[in-house]
Design an enzyme around this catalytic site. Sequence first.
Site, mmCIF file in Angstrom:
data_model
loop_
_atom_site.group_PDB
_atom_site.id
_atom_site.type_symbol
_atom_site.label_atom_id
_atom_site.label_comp_id
_atom_site.label_asym_id
_atom_site.label_seq_id
_atom_site.Cartn_x
_atom_site.Cartn_y
_atom_site.Cartn_z
ATOM 1 N N ASP A 187 12.624 -2.465 1.242
ATOM 2 C CA ASP A 187 12.170 -2.794 -0.106
ATOM 3 C C ASP A 187 12.067 -4.306 -0.216
ATOM 4 O OD1 ASP A 187 11.614 -0.515 -1.622
ATOM 5 O OD2 ASP A 187 13.745 -0.082 -1.907
ATOM 6 N N ARG A 236 20.002 13.894 2.218
ATOM 7 C CA ARG A 236 20.395 14.413 0.910
ATOM 8 C C ARG A 236 19.170 14.453 0.011
ATOM 9 N NH1 ARG A 236 21.130 9.846 -2.361
ATOM 10 N NH2 ARG A 236 22.333 10.989 -3.887
ATOM 11 N N ARG A 274 0.076 11.434 -5.398
ATOM 12 C CA ARG A 274 0.399 10.948 -6.739
ATOM 13 C C ARG A 274 -0.738 10.116 -7.299
ATOM 14 N NH1 ARG A 274 4.991 6.211 -5.876
ATOM 15 N NH2 ARG A 274 3.687 4.847 -4.647
ATOM 16 N N TYR A 315 11.608 0.329 7.222
ATOM 17 C CA TYR A 315 11.133 0.259 5.846
ATOM 18 C C TYR A 315 12.089 -0.648 5.070
ATOM 19 C CZ TYR A 315 9.830 0.897 1.133
ATOM 20 O OH TYR A 315 9.431 0.612 -0.144
ATOM 21 N N ARG A 347 3.115 5.876 9.211
ATOM 22 C CA ARG A 347 2.267 6.574 8.244
ATOM 23 C C ARG A 347 1.518 5.522 7.441
ATOM 24 N NH1 ARG A 347 4.427 9.311 4.013
ATOM 25 N NH2 ARG A 347 6.558 8.589 4.324
ATOM 26 N N GLU A 368 -3.358 8.590 -4.330
ATOM 27 C CA GLU A 368 -2.809 8.241 -3.007
ATOM 28 C C GLU A 368 -2.848 9.445 -2.064
ATOM 29 O OE1 GLU A 368 1.031 6.438 -3.162
ATOM 30 O OE2 GLU A 368 0.342 4.778 -4.414
ATOM 31 N N ARG A 420 20.473 15.156 -10.327
ATOM 32 C CA ARG A 420 21.354 14.557 -11.339
ATOM 33 C C ARG A 420 21.676 15.604 -12.403
ATOM 34 N NH1 ARG A 420 17.789 9.182 -12.404
ATOM 35 N NH2 ARG A 420 17.945 8.327 -10.300
HETATM 36 P P1 FDA Z 1 4.553 -7.679 4.664
HETATM 37 O O1 FDA Z 1 3.882 -6.523 5.332
HETATM 38 O O2 FDA Z 1 4.488 -7.763 3.214
HETATM 39 O O3 FDA Z 1 3.972 -9.034 5.279
HETATM 40 C C1 FDA Z 1 3.666 -9.180 6.643
HETATM 41 C C2 FDA Z 1 2.466 -10.098 6.742
HETATM 42 O O4 FDA Z 1 2.232 -10.407 8.122
HETATM 43 C C3 FDA Z 1 1.175 -9.467 6.230
HETATM 44 O O5 FDA Z 1 0.619 -10.282 5.209
HETATM 45 C C4 FDA Z 1 0.279 -9.407 7.455
HETATM 46 O O6 FDA Z 1 -1.087 -9.614 7.155
HETATM 47 C C5 FDA Z 1 0.845 -10.517 8.300
HETATM 48 N N1 FDA Z 1 0.519 -10.369 9.730
HETATM 49 C C6 FDA Z 1 0.680 -9.256 10.485
HETATM 50 N N2 FDA Z 1 0.208 -9.487 11.740
HETATM 51 C C7 FDA Z 1 -0.255 -10.761 11.759
HETATM 52 C C8 FDA Z 1 -0.887 -11.561 12.755
HETATM 53 N N3 FDA Z 1 -1.136 -11.087 13.981
HETATM 54 N N4 FDA Z 1 -1.241 -12.813 12.441
HETATM 55 C C9 FDA Z 1 -1.020 -13.309 11.194
HETATM 56 N N5 FDA Z 1 -0.432 -12.585 10.190
HETATM 57 C C10 FDA Z 1 -0.053 -11.333 10.489
HETATM 58 N N6 FDA Z 1 9.229 -2.465 -2.130
HETATM 59 C C11 FDA Z 1 9.915 -2.455 -3.296
HETATM 60 O O7 FDA Z 1 10.916 -3.149 -3.414
HETATM 61 N N7 FDA Z 1 9.475 -1.682 -4.344
HETATM 62 C C12 FDA Z 1 8.362 -0.901 -4.266
HETATM 63 O O8 FDA Z 1 8.010 -0.217 -5.227
HETATM 64 C C13 FDA Z 1 7.628 -0.903 -3.038
HETATM 65 N N8 FDA Z 1 6.524 -0.151 -2.904
HETATM 66 C C14 FDA Z 1 5.878 -0.093 -1.693
HETATM 67 C C15 FDA Z 1 4.768 0.736 -1.559
HETATM 68 C C16 FDA Z 1 4.129 0.838 -0.336
HETATM 69 C C17 FDA Z 1 2.937 1.743 -0.177
HETATM 70 C C18 FDA Z 1 4.616 0.087 0.764
HETATM 71 C C19 FDA Z 1 3.975 0.215 2.113
HETATM 72 C C20 FDA Z 1 5.681 -0.771 0.619
HETATM 73 C C21 FDA Z 1 6.337 -0.859 -0.614
HETATM 74 N N9 FDA Z 1 7.418 -1.709 -0.790
HETATM 75 C C22 FDA Z 1 8.099 -1.700 -1.977
HETATM 76 C C23 FDA Z 1 7.912 -2.559 0.330
HETATM 77 C C24 FDA Z 1 7.339 -3.966 0.329
HETATM 78 O O9 FDA Z 1 5.948 -3.926 0.499
HETATM 79 C C25 FDA Z 1 8.036 -4.725 1.483
HETATM 80 O O10 FDA Z 1 9.368 -4.934 1.154
HETATM 81 C C26 FDA Z 1 7.437 -6.059 1.779
HETATM 82 O O11 FDA Z 1 6.085 -5.901 2.081
HETATM 83 C C27 FDA Z 1 8.147 -6.655 2.971
HETATM 84 O O12 FDA Z 1 7.666 -7.936 3.219
HETATM 85 P P2 FDA Z 1 7.381 -8.434 4.701
HETATM 86 O O13 FDA Z 1 7.128 -9.883 4.591
HETATM 87 O O14 FDA Z 1 8.433 -7.971 5.618
HETATM 88 O O15 FDA Z 1 6.054 -7.635 5.178
#
Ligand code: FDA
Length: 389
Positions: free
Chosen positions: A362, A175, A289, A360, A258, A312, A179
């Site tokens: 949040d 979708r 953006r 993905y 990506r 970006e 609005r």
């Molecule tokens: P996250 O990726 O944060 O943490 C994983 C950790 O594991 C990392 O620190 C990494 O270094 C570590 N790791 C990986 N491999 C490893 C290894 N081999 N050894 C040791 N450590 C290791 N959400 C939202 O609510 N509002 C928003 O506006 C946005 N905006 C946004 C923009 C962009 C560009 C992205 C990519 C994402 C967002 N998000 C978001 C999502 C948000 O970033 C996401 O919800 C959290 O990062 C999730 O947390 P995690 O702990 O799952 O992963």
Amino acid sequence: MTADLVVVGSGFFGLTVAERAASELGLKVTVIDRRHHIGGNAYSETEEQTGIEVHRYGAHLFHTSNEKVWEYVNRFTTFTDYVHRVYGVHKGEVFPLPINLGTINQFFRANYTPAEARALIAEQAGELAGTDPQNLNDKGIQLIGRPLYEAFIKHYTGKQWQTDPKDLPAGIISRLPVRYTYDNRYFNDTYEGLPTQGYTAWIERMADHPNIDVRLSTDFFDESQPISKGNVVGSVPVVYTGPVDRYFDYAEGDLSWRTIDFEEEVLPTGDFQGTSVVNYNDADVPYTRIIEPRHFHPERNYQTEKTVIMREFSRFAEKGDEPYYPINTEADRAKLLAYRDLAKAEKDVLFGGRLGTYKYLDMHMAIGSALSMYENRIKPHFEGGQALV
Ligand code: FDA
């Protein structure tokens, strides 16, 4: 090694699990992260020349309608009353987004009522009525009509995917929200705001517990250090939040992602664009953006004549790039199923977070799913001796 639980990754998922296990169960938790800082992708820091807080891995806006998550996060930080709004530039003109009555009336130079606008969009969407669009381009036209689709969606999506929408599967969008009011508030959630003292202060407070030992610049696959896969799996329960394909040494193939390249610039002006996010919807601008972080915190009244902006650029991730958004092709889905089977069979290792589940999420979703994993699997294991499955 003396930890009761090892958490790989200090993002919101890993830290939520660690905080609960340490605070509620009194467990000794070792958290490792390969980066030099905690917080995963939500990490933020102060830009030196301006003193402005920048979100290192892209703009992070907190929003949720989940009461449990809201109550939990408020234990570590308060939130400002920031309300997110996005604008988009098309042919040199600025429009409010997501597409709303203001966008429609500005675009068509009109004064349509909600009913008139609805009828117009339905008529324009009728161009491909009764067809079954196979690509994103046709799907977009069928959903909101060609004029609005071509102005606001087509090129922006093409830039996000570095692919002509005619060559993208229709399934990427189900979708496109339009609005029929002037409401251009970006999120519809009950709660929204930014952490008053910034993301890093929030994240540090979650990790600030005598039973939590955080080790940075430590890679789980570096077998020369004690908290490695080879050294802990099988002897200590592990919550793993890194990439699931990496854990299994890419045995089922690489999952595709990506990534985004951020081009940061400090400018000699107090205000570059008057708002935090401006999208560039046309094909002739290479970036998707521009973020101007000073506008995330108007209440701080940053005293600087300079500002910092981030352009970006979106592209497919290669090995070594930061994985940001799962691409989720059919081939990815097949690989993911195979990895899930491997993950299930991995004794005393739980996979979570956006990298561990190839989803993905949040921030509120990552925190919510970590709270569930804690309640449903970790707590019963440590309190009742249930298997950690
Ligand atoms: P996250 O990726 O944060 O943490 C994983 C950790 O594991 C990392 O620190 C990494 O270094 C570590 N790791 C990986 N491999 C490893 C290894 N081999 N050894 C040791 N450590 C290791 N959400 C939202 O609510 N509002 C928003 O506006 C946005 N905006 C946004 C923009 C962009 C560009 C992205 C990519 C994402 C967002 N998000 C978001 C999502 C948000 O970033 C996401 O919800 C959290 O990062 C999730 O947390 P995690 O702990 O799952 O992963």
